[in-house]
Structures are given as structure tokens and as C-alpha cells.
Scaffold this active site. Sequence first.
Site, PDB file in Angstrom:
ATOM      1  N   THR A  28      -6.348   6.093  10.422  1.00  0.00           N
ATOM      2  CA  THR A  28      -6.293   5.011   9.436  1.00  0.00           C
ATOM      3  C   THR A  28      -7.556   4.186   9.621  1.00  0.00           C
ATOM      4  OG1 THR A  28      -5.016   3.085   8.680  1.00  0.00           O
ATOM      5  CG2 THR A  28      -4.944   3.546  11.036  1.00  0.00           C
ATOM      6  N   THR A  29      -7.774   3.188   8.756  1.00  0.00           N
ATOM      7  CA  THR A  29      -8.958   2.345   8.902  1.00  0.00           C
ATOM      8  C   THR A  29      -8.884   1.663  10.264  1.00  0.00           C
ATOM      9  OG1 THR A  29      -8.684   1.934   6.548  1.00  0.00           O
ATOM     10  CG2 THR A  29     -10.335   0.619   7.682  1.00  0.00           C
TER      11      THR A  29
ATOM     12  N   ARG B 167      -9.564   7.834  -0.580  1.00  0.00           N
ATOM     13  CA  ARG B 167     -10.488   8.207   0.494  1.00  0.00           C
ATOM     14  C   ARG B 167     -11.425   9.312   0.016  1.00  0.00           C
ATOM     15  NH1 ARG B 167      -8.596   6.380   5.858  1.00  0.00           N
ATOM     16  NH2 ARG B 167     -10.328   7.600   6.623  1.00  0.00           N
TER      17      ARG B 167
ATOM     18  N   HIS C 171      -5.707   3.477  -1.490  1.00  0.00           N
ATOM     19  CA  HIS C 171      -7.003   3.763  -0.873  1.00  0.00           C
ATOM     20  C   HIS C 171      -7.402   5.175  -1.277  1.00  0.00           C
ATOM     21  CE1 HIS C 171      -9.444   3.969   3.192  1.00  0.00           C
ATOM     22  NE2 HIS C 171     -10.177   4.254   2.137  1.00  0.00           N
TER      23      HIS C 171
ATOM     24  N   GLU D 249     -10.590  -9.755   3.727  1.00  0.00           N
ATOM     25  CA  GLU D 249      -9.286  -9.413   4.284  1.00  0.00           C
ATOM     26  C   GLU D 249      -9.478  -9.332   5.796  1.00  0.00           C
ATOM     27  OE1 GLU D 249      -7.195  -5.977   2.677  1.00  0.00           O
ATOM     28  OE2 GLU D 249      -6.073  -5.790   4.549  1.00  0.00           O
TER      29      GLU D 249
ATOM     30  N   HIS E 256      -3.144  -5.094   8.002  1.00  0.00           N
ATOM     31  CA  HIS E 256      -3.234  -3.955   8.920  1.00  0.00           C
ATOM     32  C   HIS E 256      -2.292  -4.137  10.098  1.00  0.00           C
ATOM     33  CE1 HIS E 256      -4.756  -0.269  10.598  1.00  0.00           C
ATOM     34  NE2 HIS E 256      -5.413  -0.109   9.465  1.00  0.00           N
ATOM     35  N   GLY E 257      -1.385  -3.178  10.242  1.00  0.00           N
ATOM     36  CA  GLY E 257      -0.466  -3.171  11.378  1.00  0.00           C
ATOM     37  C   GLY E 257       0.666  -4.180  11.278  1.00  0.00           C
TER      38      GLY E 257
ATOM     39  N   GLY F 288       1.217  -1.580   4.386  1.00  0.00           N
ATOM     40  CA  GLY F 288       1.551  -0.230   3.947  1.00  0.00           C
ATOM     41  C   GLY F 288       2.522   0.493   4.851  1.00  0.00           C
ATOM     42  N   HIS F 289       2.048   0.870   6.026  1.00  0.00           N
ATOM     43  CA  HIS F 289       2.793   1.794   6.886  1.00  0.00           C
ATOM     44  C   HIS F 289       4.227   1.338   7.174  1.00  0.00           C
ATOM     45  CE1 HIS F 289       3.049   5.044   9.842  1.00  0.00           C
ATOM     46  NE2 HIS F 289       3.803   4.196  10.506  1.00  0.00           N
TER      47      HIS F 289
ATOM     48  N   ASN G 162       0.852  -1.189   0.000  1.00  0.00           N
ATOM     49  CA  ASN G 162       0.000   0.000   0.000  1.00  0.00           C
ATOM     50  C   ASN G 162       0.897   1.250   0.000  1.00  0.00           C
ATOM     51  OD1 ASN G 162      -1.380   2.278   1.105  1.00  0.00           O
ATOM     52  ND2 ASN G 162      -3.026   0.934   1.777  1.00  0.00           N
TER      53      ASN G 162
ATOM     54  N   ASP H 286      -0.151   4.478  -0.075  1.00  0.00           N
ATOM     55  CA  ASP H 286      -0.870   5.703   0.329  1.00  0.00           C
ATOM     56  C   ASP H 286       0.037   6.723   1.009  1.00  0.00           C
ATOM     57  OD1 ASP H 286      -3.170   4.438  -0.492  1.00  0.00           O
ATOM     58  OD2 ASP H 286      -3.957   4.103   1.529  1.00  0.00           O
ATOM     59  N   HIS H 287       0.912   6.215   1.898  1.00  0.00           N
ATOM     60  CA  HIS H 287       1.661   7.164   2.715  1.00  0.00           C
ATOM     61  C   HIS H 287       2.786   7.866   1.979  1.00  0.00           C
ATOM     62  CE1 HIS H 287      -1.041   6.601   5.805  1.00  0.00           C
ATOM     63  NE2 HIS H 287      -0.646   5.397   6.178  1.00  0.00           N
TER      64      HIS H 287
ATOM     65  N   ARG I 139      -7.307  12.649   1.245  1.00  0.00           N
ATOM     66  CA  ARG I 139      -6.212  13.176   2.075  1.00  0.00           C
ATOM     67  C   ARG I 139      -4.835  12.715   1.597  1.00  0.00           C
ATOM     68  NH1 ARG I 139      -6.961   9.850   7.682  1.00  0.00           N
ATOM     69  NH2 ARG I 139      -9.030  10.718   7.542  1.00  0.00           N
ATOM     70  N   HIS I 140      -4.764  11.582   0.898  1.00  0.00           N
ATOM     71  CA  HIS I 140      -3.463  11.180   0.350  1.00  0.00           C
ATOM     72  C   HIS I 140      -3.562  10.882  -1.153  1.00  0.00           C
ATOM     73  CE1 HIS I 140      -5.168   7.372   1.660  1.00  0.00           C
ATOM     74  NE2 HIS I 140      -4.770   7.502   2.920  1.00  0.00           N
TER      75      HIS I 140
ATOM     76  N   GLU J 228      -8.732   0.138  -2.553  1.00  0.00           N
ATOM     77  CA  GLU J 228      -9.462   0.169  -1.281  1.00  0.00           C
ATOM     78  C   GLU J 228     -10.397   1.346  -1.322  1.00  0.00           C
ATOM     79  OE1 GLU J 228      -7.620   0.629   2.586  1.00  0.00           O
ATOM     80  OE2 GLU J 228      -6.202  -0.899   1.968  1.00  0.00           O
TER      81      GLU J 228
ATOM     82  N   ARG K  91       3.085  18.822   1.698  1.00  0.00           N
ATOM     83  CA  ARG K  91       3.664  20.004   1.072  1.00  0.00           C
ATOM     84  C   ARG K  91       2.836  20.554  -0.088  1.00  0.00           C
ATOM     85  NH1 ARG K  91       9.004  22.087   1.355  1.00  0.00           N
ATOM     86  NH2 ARG K  91       9.393  22.116   3.583  1.00  0.00           N
TER      87      ARG K  91
HETATM   88  N1  PXP Z   1      -5.623  -3.338   4.652  1.00  0.00           N
HETATM   89  C1  PXP Z   1      -6.553  -2.377   4.761  1.00  0.00           C
HETATM   90  C2  PXP Z   1      -7.951  -2.727   4.445  1.00  0.00           C
HETATM   91  C3  PXP Z   1      -6.205  -1.076   5.151  1.00  0.00           C
HETATM   92  O1  PXP Z   1      -7.145  -0.124   5.272  1.00  0.00           O
HETATM   93  C4  PXP Z   1      -4.852  -0.775   5.405  1.00  0.00           C
HETATM   94  C5  PXP Z   1      -4.450   0.612   5.762  1.00  0.00           C
HETATM   95  O2  PXP Z   1      -4.637   1.451   4.695  1.00  0.00           O
HETATM   96  C6  PXP Z   1      -3.915  -1.819   5.263  1.00  0.00           C
HETATM   97  C7  PXP Z   1      -4.334  -3.089   4.920  1.00  0.00           C
HETATM   98  C8  PXP Z   1      -2.470  -1.594   5.519  1.00  0.00           C
HETATM   99  O3  PXP Z   1      -2.299  -1.343   6.864  1.00  0.00           O
HETATM  100  P1  PXP Z   1      -0.887  -0.818   7.376  1.00  0.00           P
HETATM  101  O4  PXP Z   1      -0.674   0.522   6.748  1.00  0.00           O
HETATM  102  O5  PXP Z   1      -1.050  -0.759   8.854  1.00  0.00           O
HETATM  103  O6  PXP Z   1       0.129  -1.829   6.911  1.00  0.00           O
END
Ligand code: PXP
Length: 240
Positions: A99-100, A44, A42, A150, A189-190, A211-212, A6, A8-9, A48-49, A69, A17
Site C-alpha cells: 500500500t502507499t 495505480r 486509487h 492529507e 491511512h491505517g 479504506g482497508h 476508499n 480499492d480493496h 492491480r485493483h 488518488e 479471481r
Molecule cells: N489515503 C491515502 C493517500 C492512501 O494511499 C490510502 C490507501 O490507499 C488511504 C488514505 C487509506 O488507507 P487505509 O486503506 O489504510 O485506510
Amino acid sequence: MILGVNVDHVATVREARGVTEPDPVIAAGLAIRGGADGITVHLREDRRHIQDRDLKSVRRNVSVELNLEMAATGEMIKIALKVKPDMVTLVPEKRVELTTEGGLDLVKTGRKIKKAIDEIHGRGIPVSLFINPSVSDVEMSKELGAQMVEIHTGLYANAKGKKQTEELNRVKKAVKKGLEIGLGVNAGHGLNLTNVKRIAAIRGIRGLYIGHSIVSNAIYMGMEKAVKEMKRLIREGVRK
Ligand code: PXP
């Protein structure tokens, strides 16, 4: 087991910026060089991103699986049908969240979700539902017509010690049920370099969506290396 990255970030940094760099599409290309099997963005509602132009650009430039997403809104469904990602993951979306925060509330929003699945899958795009690690949510996802789920690994990722093992067992049960009833089962996620192996070791998971942690590690070591490192740990987990 595939890895969807992912990006997004990368866009979050750019939007801080209001300029043109860093570019999530370039980051996606580097992630693919590092071994990403898929790219997730994603879009949104508050933009925002990721911006609409980013989505169009990843669709044009990325050859691996594109996972969009999105919230199950009329606006997003229209965009999905136009851009035609390889899959759509429906997520709950609150404007104030960082975040979600949790899986979909299928009891409250089931009708809306079913309508979205019918429209999107009706046009040949598989739909995955981001759900909490609960057997009944997995069963309900199947009833609503989803092709995949998921499983939300956030609670597992945030827990420690015995509590983390309990959360891991909830994820395992949800995965097992999903496989039994014929769903494609993903997780995410996480997840990071320290907690991914125990999830990767669960038999039958189709893909992990991260992602993160990867974007964070990309700041230290570059995107290619960050993805390679995550893939290495996933492989180690799968081999267990
Ligand atoms: N899966 C879903 C459905 C999410 O919303 C996110 C965050 O955008 C992720 C996975 C990835 O999560 P993380 O950024 O914590 O890795």
C-alpha cells in the site's frame, strides 16, 4: 468532518479471481447509503485493483465527492483531466509496495509535483498532497501550490502507548500549521474503529480518508453498517 471511503480493496478481491464481482461501484453506492461523504479510488500504474473502467463508472454513478488518488505521472494527469474527479490526491507510488507506504518526498519530487498541480488545478480540480506529518512538508505543499494536504496517519496507527501519543502530536502540529497557512487539511491511512477517535478529535480537519478497515468490516457486517459505525466513532471523536 467528512468521511471519504476508499473502495480499492473491493476491486482487489475481484481482481484475485479476474471476474466481475465484487464491484467497487456497487460497494461505493452502499457506502454512500451508510453515510460516506466521498468515495476514493486509487488508479495505480500497475492497475492491480481499480481499473480505468471503474474510474469512469464511479464518475458516472457517484454523486458525492470523488477523490482520485494517483501518482504524478503524465499518464495519470491525462486521465484525471479527462475524468474530472472532484479532487485529486497525489501520492508516491512504488510498484512493489503493498500500500502507499509514506508521504510524498517533496524535496526530491517537488518540481514534478508542482507541474502536476499546475496542470490539474489549472483545469479547476483541487489538488491535495499526501504528506508525512511534518510541519516543513506542510509549508512546502503550500509553496508548491497545493490547495489541500492529507496528513499520513500510518505511523500513528501502527504505534502503541507513549509512542502513539508522540505520533499523534506530530499529526496535530502538522494540522495546525496547515490551517494557519490556509490549506484544507485531511488525514488518512491505517485508521480503524479503535484509533480513529483521537484523530477525529483534532480541530479543523476537513476530512478523513479510510479504506482497508471499512472494507474489512464490510465483510463482517456489510458495507452500509461498516460506514455507519465509522461515522459514529468520528462523530464521537469530533464531540470530545
Ligand atoms: N489515503 C491515502 C493517500 C492512501 O494511499 C490510502 C490507501 O490507499 C488511504 C488514505 C487509506 O488507507 P487505509 O486503506 O489504510 O485506510
